[in-house]
Design a protein around this motif. Structure first.
Motif, mmCIF file in Angstrom:
data_model
loop_
_atom_site.group_PDB
_atom_site.id
_atom_site.type_symbol
_atom_site.label_atom_id
_atom_site.label_comp_id
_atom_site.label_asym_id
_atom_site.label_seq_id
_atom_site.Cartn_x
_atom_site.Cartn_y
_atom_site.Cartn_z
ATOM 1 N N PHE A 1 5.102 -11.089 -5.044
ATOM 2 C CA PHE A 1 5.988 -12.219 -4.918
ATOM 3 C C PHE A 1 6.206 -13.144 -4.676
ATOM 4 O O PHE A 1 6.812 -14.430 -4.747
ATOM 5 N N ALA A 2 4.697 -13.709 -4.712
ATOM 6 C CA ALA A 2 4.054 -15.429 -4.962
ATOM 7 C C ALA A 2 4.551 -15.621 -6.717
ATOM 8 O O ALA A 2 4.778 -16.795 -6.639
ATOM 9 N N ARG A 3 5.023 -14.351 -7.842
ATOM 10 C CA ARG A 3 5.623 -14.792 -8.993
ATOM 11 C C ARG A 3 6.963 -14.850 -8.409
ATOM 12 O O ARG A 3 7.470 -16.323 -9.114
ATOM 13 N N ILE A 4 7.530 -14.346 -7.916
ATOM 14 C CA ILE A 4 9.349 -14.735 -7.702
ATOM 15 C C ILE A 4 9.241 -15.981 -6.797
ATOM 16 O O ILE A 4 10.192 -16.846 -7.029
ATOM 17 N N ALA A 5 8.297 -16.524 -5.979
ATOM 18 C CA ALA A 5 8.327 -17.343 -5.192
ATOM 19 C C ALA A 5 8.794 -18.940 -6.152
ATOM 20 O O ALA A 5 9.611 -19.514 -6.027
ATOM 21 N N ALA A 6 7.197 -18.664 -6.782
ATOM 22 C CA ALA A 6 7.259 -19.499 -7.909
ATOM 23 C C ALA A 6 8.428 -19.568 -8.551
ATOM 24 O O ALA A 6 8.338 -20.998 -9.420
ATOM 25 N N GLN A 7 9.183 -18.688 -9.108
ATOM 26 C CA GLN A 7 10.452 -19.070 -9.818
ATOM 27 C C GLN A 7 11.538 -20.122 -9.308
ATOM 28 O O GLN A 7 12.358 -20.444 -10.036
ATOM 29 N N ILE A 8 11.075 -19.704 -8.305
ATOM 30 C CA ILE A 8 12.947 -19.910 -7.123
ATOM 31 C C ILE A 8 12.946 -21.673 -7.523
ATOM 32 O O ILE A 8 14.034 -22.076 -8.357
ATOM 33 N N PRO A 9 12.255 -22.437 -7.545
ATOM 34 C CA PRO A 9 12.246 -24.122 -7.808
ATOM 35 C C PRO A 9 13.124 -24.476 -9.052
ATOM 36 O O PRO A 9 14.615 -24.997 -8.976
ATOM 37 N N TYR A 10 12.701 -23.759 -9.616
ATOM 38 C CA TYR A 10 13.435 -24.285 -11.129
ATOM 39 C C TYR A 10 15.179 -23.488 -11.018
ATOM 40 O O TYR A 10 15.702 -24.541 -11.735
ATOM 41 N N TYR A 11 15.335 -22.954 -10.823
ATOM 42 C CA TYR A 11 17.219 -22.451 -10.377
ATOM 43 C C TYR A 11 17.705 -23.646 -9.249
ATOM 44 O O TYR A 11 19.080 -24.814 -9.720
ATOM 45 N N VAL A 12 17.168 -23.778 -8.508
ATOM 46 C CA VAL A 12 16.743 -25.107 -7.342
ATOM 47 C C VAL A 12 17.255 -26.381 -7.910
ATOM 48 O O VAL A 12 17.974 -27.590 -8.013
ATOM 49 N N TYR A 13 16.301 -26.534 -9.341
ATOM 50 C CA TYR A 13 15.996 -28.071 -9.897
ATOM 51 C C TYR A 13 17.483 -28.086 -10.788
ATOM 52 O O TYR A 13 18.022 -29.134 -10.983
ATOM 53 N N ALA A 14 17.765 -26.523 -11.588
ATOM 54 C CA ALA A 14 18.633 -27.026 -12.237
ATOM 55 C C ALA A 14 20.050 -26.818 -11.193
ATOM 56 O O ALA A 14 21.740 -27.604 -12.291
ATOM 57 N N SER B 1 0.855 -1.236 -0.054
ATOM 58 C CA SER B 1 0.094 -0.361 0.054
ATOM 59 C C SER B 1 0.542 1.058 -0.198
ATOM 60 O O SER B 1 -0.095 2.615 -0.350
ATOM 61 N N ASP B 2 1.785 1.115 0.412
ATOM 62 C CA ASP B 2 2.607 2.027 0.162
ATOM 63 C C ASP B 2 3.511 2.612 -1.183
ATOM 64 O O ASP B 2 4.725 2.941 -1.186
ATOM 65 N N GLY B 3 3.276 1.427 -2.098
ATOM 66 C CA GLY B 3 4.065 1.587 -3.134
ATOM 67 C C GLY B 3 5.083 0.633 -3.631
ATOM 68 O O GLY B 3 5.518 0.573 -4.124
ATOM 69 N N GLY B 4 4.957 0.294 -2.037
ATOM 70 C CA GLY B 4 6.878 -0.308 -1.677
ATOM 71 C C GLY B 4 6.612 -2.077 -2.858
ATOM 72 O O GLY B 4 4.882 -2.415 -3.025
ATOM 73 N N LEU B 5 7.365 -3.165 -2.684
ATOM 74 C CA LEU B 5 7.811 -4.440 -3.494
ATOM 75 C C LEU B 5 7.571 -5.212 -1.909
ATOM 76 O O LEU B 5 8.453 -4.909 -1.108
ATOM 77 N N TYR B 6 6.870 -6.339 -1.535
ATOM 78 C CA TYR B 6 6.665 -6.990 -0.350
ATOM 79 C C TYR B 6 8.221 -8.359 -0.576
ATOM 80 O O TYR B 6 8.235 -8.611 -1.851
ATOM 81 N N MET B 7 8.271 -8.236 0.518
ATOM 82 C CA MET B 7 9.868 -9.395 0.774
ATOM 83 C C MET B 7 9.841 -10.110 1.538
ATOM 84 O O MET B 7 8.927 -9.712 2.740
ATOM 85 N N PRO B 8 9.921 -10.989 2.153
ATOM 86 C CA PRO B 8 9.905 -11.679 3.664
ATOM 87 C C PRO B 8 10.942 -10.995 4.351
ATOM 88 O O PRO B 8 11.910 -10.763 3.918
ATOM 89 N N ALA B 9 10.313 -10.953 5.572
ATOM 90 C CA ALA B 9 11.057 -10.849 6.694
ATOM 91 C C ALA B 9 12.728 -11.177 6.530
ATOM 92 O O ALA B 9 13.767 -10.395 7.452
ATOM 93 N N SER B 10 12.656 -12.339 6.560
ATOM 94 C CA SER B 10 14.060 -13.019 6.388
ATOM 95 C C SER B 10 13.750 -14.279 5.639
ATOM 96 O O SER B 10 12.843 -15.025 4.846
ATOM 97 N N TRP B 11 14.933 -14.628 4.462
ATOM 98 C CA TRP B 11 14.671 -16.135 3.540
ATOM 99 C C TRP B 11 15.244 -17.083 4.675
ATOM 100 O O TRP B 11 15.725 -17.447 5.515
ATOM 101 N N PRO B 12 14.331 -17.508 4.064
ATOM 102 C CA PRO B 12 14.232 -19.559 4.769
ATOM 103 C C PRO B 12 15.594 -20.177 4.637
ATOM 104 O O PRO B 12 16.558 -19.752 3.014
ATOM 105 N N ARG B 13 16.893 -21.175 4.618
ATOM 106 C CA ARG B 13 17.739 -21.996 4.523
ATOM 107 C C ARG B 13 17.548 -22.914 4.986
ATOM 108 O O ARG B 13 17.166 -23.572 5.076
#
Length: 464
Positions: free
Chosen positions: A224-237, A25-37
């Motif tokens: 961010f749901a789009r970004i999250a759904a794109q991460i797996p193919y880099y892990v796979y490769a 709502s502030d014009g920004g983009l959502y990010m995870p509060a911390s990255w899972p590892r």
């Protein structure tokens, strides 16, 4: 998992809230509060899993508290069930240490299907739980629109409006959007370029009364749901090339920075990606920034790779936020200054830190045609104008003999004119799209005017 805005003034949200909100709502983009590892052992466990199972496990930490891993697995199996390749994302070796990660075997022949086929199911799942309806608005430079429409067409709790720049996509890209005859789809052809379309979408989200009235949501990579759904193919490769024991590099043809940001996110999760190559066409704001700390807006020039004809890369704000130490106030000020002046000021130490991980690469239209012919002649591989820029970048940039994963982002049949000009053949569309040129088109042409666009969206929402 909680999410924070890059500009610090929007409320924290869970994954379901971020999915439905899209832009903060502030014009920004959502990010995870911390990255899972993932630990090395956890990554090794993923190696050899079928792609839907791997994807569910990689995305699960981001959706924790909103969607269970079992629910994710069911949705992933549905999302990728009808892909043309049983591998979902085949990894094809073209040269020593050069690999094409084919992301175009989904229904609209572009990498956007990898995320949006799943995101469509996620929307349906969350909306059914909440008993809500949303109106998705999105801008496309060519591929996002058709993939988003394919993902949500005829879903009862969703209306979708896609803005595309009139006359600035390939004919296949346009027809894949405008020939979908679904009651919940509105296509608007905007007199302008992609940046105009994206600005209109952001302006609709910034118009708080309109956003609330329409219950707007987004499927662009601002979500961010789009970004999250794109991460797996880099892990796979990477796992298929020996990770986590073996380091890799990635090369991604990019305009809006979302696809390569997903690769960088995979690194934050523990994947040993040590080099990121940002491959650009003549619209080279990212390459200029990485080479010279020149993030200045130039006029967008049409090219043979229209999905990369972008003057402002929205997702770069997410990377900037990270490299500014997650200083939301400084991020907000930097983006506001960029918006007002057309030039981003990044302090030298921050720029050097980014340029240490990311390398830019630029290819002209003439060189793109030459590279299509070269890969076809030398490797018997037919690459579209976007993918070939990433392949050439992966070959030409110094990666210290690391295996390079090059994102092949679109099927060559989406750009038959360029392919024919380069190698003298016109690649046919797959069977499910063989009658595309005969299908009826439906779209509304409009100026790049917020009032006009909002009126069209409102009238469509109230059509019944």
């Amino acid at each position: 998992m909680r999410y924070v805005s890059t500009r610090g003034q929007a409320p924290e949200m869970d994954f379901a809230g971020v999915l439905l909100a899209g832009l903060a709502s502030d014009g920004g983009l959502y990010m995870p509060a911390s990255w899972p590892r993932f630990s090395a052992d956890e990554l090794k466990f993923l190696r050899g899993l079928p792609y839907p199972e791997l994807a569910a496990k990689v995305i699960a930490p981001f959706a924790a508290g909103s969607v269970s891993e079992a629910e994710l697995l069911a949705m992933c199996k549905l999302a990728y069930a009808d892909f043309a390749s049983k591998a979902i994302v085949p990894l094809v070796q073209l040269e020593t240490n050069l690999y094409a990660l084919e992301l175009f075997h989904g229904p609209t022949l572009a990498f956007k299907d990898m995320a949006l086929q799943l995101v469509g199911h996620l929307f349906e799942h969350v909306l059914a739980k909440r008993g809500e309806k949303v109106r998705i608005v999105g801008a496309t430079s060519g591929d996002t629109g058709s993939a988003a429409i394919e993902a949500v067409a005829n879903r009862k709790n969703i209306d979708i409006t896609i803005l595309h720049p009139y006359g600035k996509t390939s004919e296949v890209q346009r027809r894949q959007m405008t020939t979908v005859q679904a009651d919940n789809v509105l296509n608007i052809a905007v007199d302008g370029n992609f940046d105009d379309c994206q600005d209109l979408v952001k302006a609709m989200f910034a118009d708080a009364p309109f956003r609330t009235e329409m219950n707007l949501s987004a499927v662009n990579s601002i979500n961010f749901a789009r970004i999250a759904a794109q991460i797996p193919y880099y892990v796979y490769a990477a796992l298929n090339l020996g990770a986590p024991e073996r380091e890799v590099a990635v090369s991604v043809p990019t305009g809006n920075f979302g696809n390569i940001l997903a690769a960088w996110a995979a690194k934050q999760m523990g994947l040993p990606i040590v080099k990121f190559i940002v491959a650009s066409n003549r619209n080279d704001i990212l390459s200029r920034f990485l080479a010279e700390n020149d993030m200045s807006v130039h006029e967008v020039e049409p090219s043979l790779s229209p999905s990369m004809d972008i003057g402002v890369s929205s997702n770069f704000e997410r990377l900037l936020f990270e490299f500014l130490g997650r200083d939301a106030l400084l991020t907000a000020k930097t983006m506001a200054d960029f918006r007002s002046t057309g030039k981003m000021t990044v302090e030298a130490p921050v720029w050097r830190a980014i340029a240490h991980e990311f390398q830019g690469y630029r290819l002209s239209d003439e060189a793109t045609l030459a590279e299509i012919k070269r890969f076809y002649t030398e490797s018997a591989y037919l690459a579209d104008p976007h993918s070939v820029i990433g392949l050439a970048a992966g070959r030409d940039c110094d990666t210290g003999r690391l295996p390079v994963i090059c994102a092949a982002t679109a099927h060559p049949a989406k750009f038959p004119d360029a392919i024919e000009k380069a190698v003298g053949i016109r690649p046919p569309l797959p069977n499910h799209l063989s009658d595309l040129y005969d299908r009826k088109e439906t779209f509304t042409r409009a100026g790049a005017d917020l009032n006009q666009i909002e009126t069209l969206v409102r009238n469509f929402a109230n059509r019944n």
